[in-house]
Design an enzyme around this catalytic site. Sequence first.
Site, short mmCIF file in Angstrom:
data_model
loop_
_atom_site.label_atom_id
_atom_site.label_comp_id
_atom_site.label_asym_id
_atom_site.label_seq_id
_atom_site.Cartn_x
_atom_site.Cartn_y
_atom_site.Cartn_z
N THR A 198 69.60 20.11 42.14
CA THR A 198 69.34 21.39 42.81
C THR A 198 69.60 22.56 41.88
O THR A 198 68.81 23.51 41.79
CB THR A 198 70.24 21.51 44.05
OG1 THR A 198 70.05 20.38 44.88
CG2 THR A 198 69.91 22.77 44.83
N TYR A 239 64.22 17.24 55.66
CA TYR A 239 63.19 17.61 56.62
C TYR A 239 62.77 16.44 57.52
O TYR A 239 62.69 16.58 58.73
CB TYR A 239 61.95 18.22 55.94
CG TYR A 239 60.97 18.80 56.93
CD1 TYR A 239 61.22 20.03 57.53
CD2 TYR A 239 59.81 18.12 57.28
CE1 TYR A 239 60.34 20.55 58.46
CE2 TYR A 239 58.93 18.63 58.22
CZ TYR A 239 59.19 19.85 58.81
OH TYR A 239 58.33 20.37 59.74
N TYR A 253 73.20 11.43 47.33
CA TYR A 253 73.64 12.81 47.46
C TYR A 253 73.58 13.21 48.93
O TYR A 253 72.50 13.29 49.52
CB TYR A 253 72.73 13.70 46.61
CG TYR A 253 73.09 15.16 46.55
CD1 TYR A 253 74.33 15.65 46.96
CD2 TYR A 253 72.18 16.08 46.03
CE1 TYR A 253 74.64 17.00 46.88
CE2 TYR A 253 72.48 17.43 45.94
CZ TYR A 253 73.71 17.88 46.37
OH TYR A 253 74.02 19.22 46.30
N ARG A 300 71.62 21.45 53.04
CA ARG A 300 70.26 21.61 52.49
C ARG A 300 69.25 20.65 53.13
O ARG A 300 68.06 20.95 53.17
CB ARG A 300 70.27 21.39 50.97
CG ARG A 300 70.84 22.56 50.19
CD ARG A 300 70.63 22.37 48.69
NE ARG A 300 71.20 23.46 47.91
CZ ARG A 300 70.52 24.52 47.46
NH1 ARG A 300 69.25 24.65 47.74
NH2 ARG A 300 71.12 25.45 46.75
N LYS A 337 77.67 11.45 46.14
CA LYS A 337 78.06 12.83 45.88
C LYS A 337 78.20 13.49 47.25
O LYS A 337 77.20 13.72 47.95
CB LYS A 337 77.02 13.56 45.03
CG LYS A 337 77.31 15.05 44.81
CD LYS A 337 76.16 15.72 44.07
CE LYS A 337 76.44 17.22 43.92
NZ LYS A 337 75.31 17.94 43.28
N ILE A 368 80.51 16.46 40.66
CA ILE A 368 79.27 16.97 40.07
C ILE A 368 79.28 18.46 40.38
O ILE A 368 79.11 18.87 41.53
CB ILE A 368 78.03 16.26 40.62
CG1 ILE A 368 78.07 14.77 40.23
CG2 ILE A 368 76.76 16.91 40.10
CD1 ILE A 368 76.93 13.94 40.77
#
Length: 293
Positions: A44, A107, A133, A138, A162, A204
Amino acid sequence: MKIRGAFTALVTPFKGGQVDEEAYRRHVEWQIEQGIDGLVPCGTTGEAATMDHEEQGRVIRMCVDQVKGRVPVIAGAGSNSTREAIELTRLAKEAGADATLQITPYYNKPTPDGLVGHFQAIAKAVPLPMIIYNVPGRTGLNLAPKTLARIAREVPEAIGVKEATGDLKQCTEVVELCGPDFLLLSGDDFTVLPLLAVGGVGVISVVSNLIPAKMHELCAAYFAGDQVRAKALNIEIQALSRAMFMETNPIPVKTSLVYMERCQPGFRLPLAPLEEKHVEPLKTVLKAYGLIQ
């Protein structure tokens, strides 16, 4: 490959709308010189969502080539399309990445069966270790520990997660259900020390683009049993970490690197330059940390 300590989620410098290879390689080299434990291109923070496949593969190759095996490279290769994630994972493997970072499909909001099937399909098509992740802020989907434990059992290539929920209860449950060999990495610079305390192996990080040595030292101090130093460093980086999220990541961190003269200005839409009202507050924090004059 040893995934432990501070890994930087690398920004991608642009110049004239294109990837600035010289600045990118300089940034990678500086990170290694500063003692970073690993690097994550095309996440990202690297604006991978605005790259086409050829470009993403090229950026990963640049990173791997510059690293030359000195630290692990975990390449962003996720998508909400399983077919696209397979293709990006293939590009990462061909580029020489040690592992990939695979975001939960955004989504679509898949069911647990869909999540397991997604990661199984990627692993079957392109066998390569993957870090999953989980960033519901998000994606709109929180990967429950029970589902993650199922993925850990059924997808051997899934070696860790993550975690960017900021939920220590959930992170503790991940360690409980997935076992000590499944890697827990902080995906949030504010939770590095707490996640290490519940069984994490590192972070991270966004802020380590600016202070790689400090983030490396924080993790190293914890692993060495120096809790006093680890706590002091954790407190020391908080104000800078907050500044990195005064606007959407990676706008503040990339702008900071511009002020530090480590790259040129440049974002790809839909990201826009830092709002004027945040310029002086950001510079004030950077000056306080001695990163700019």
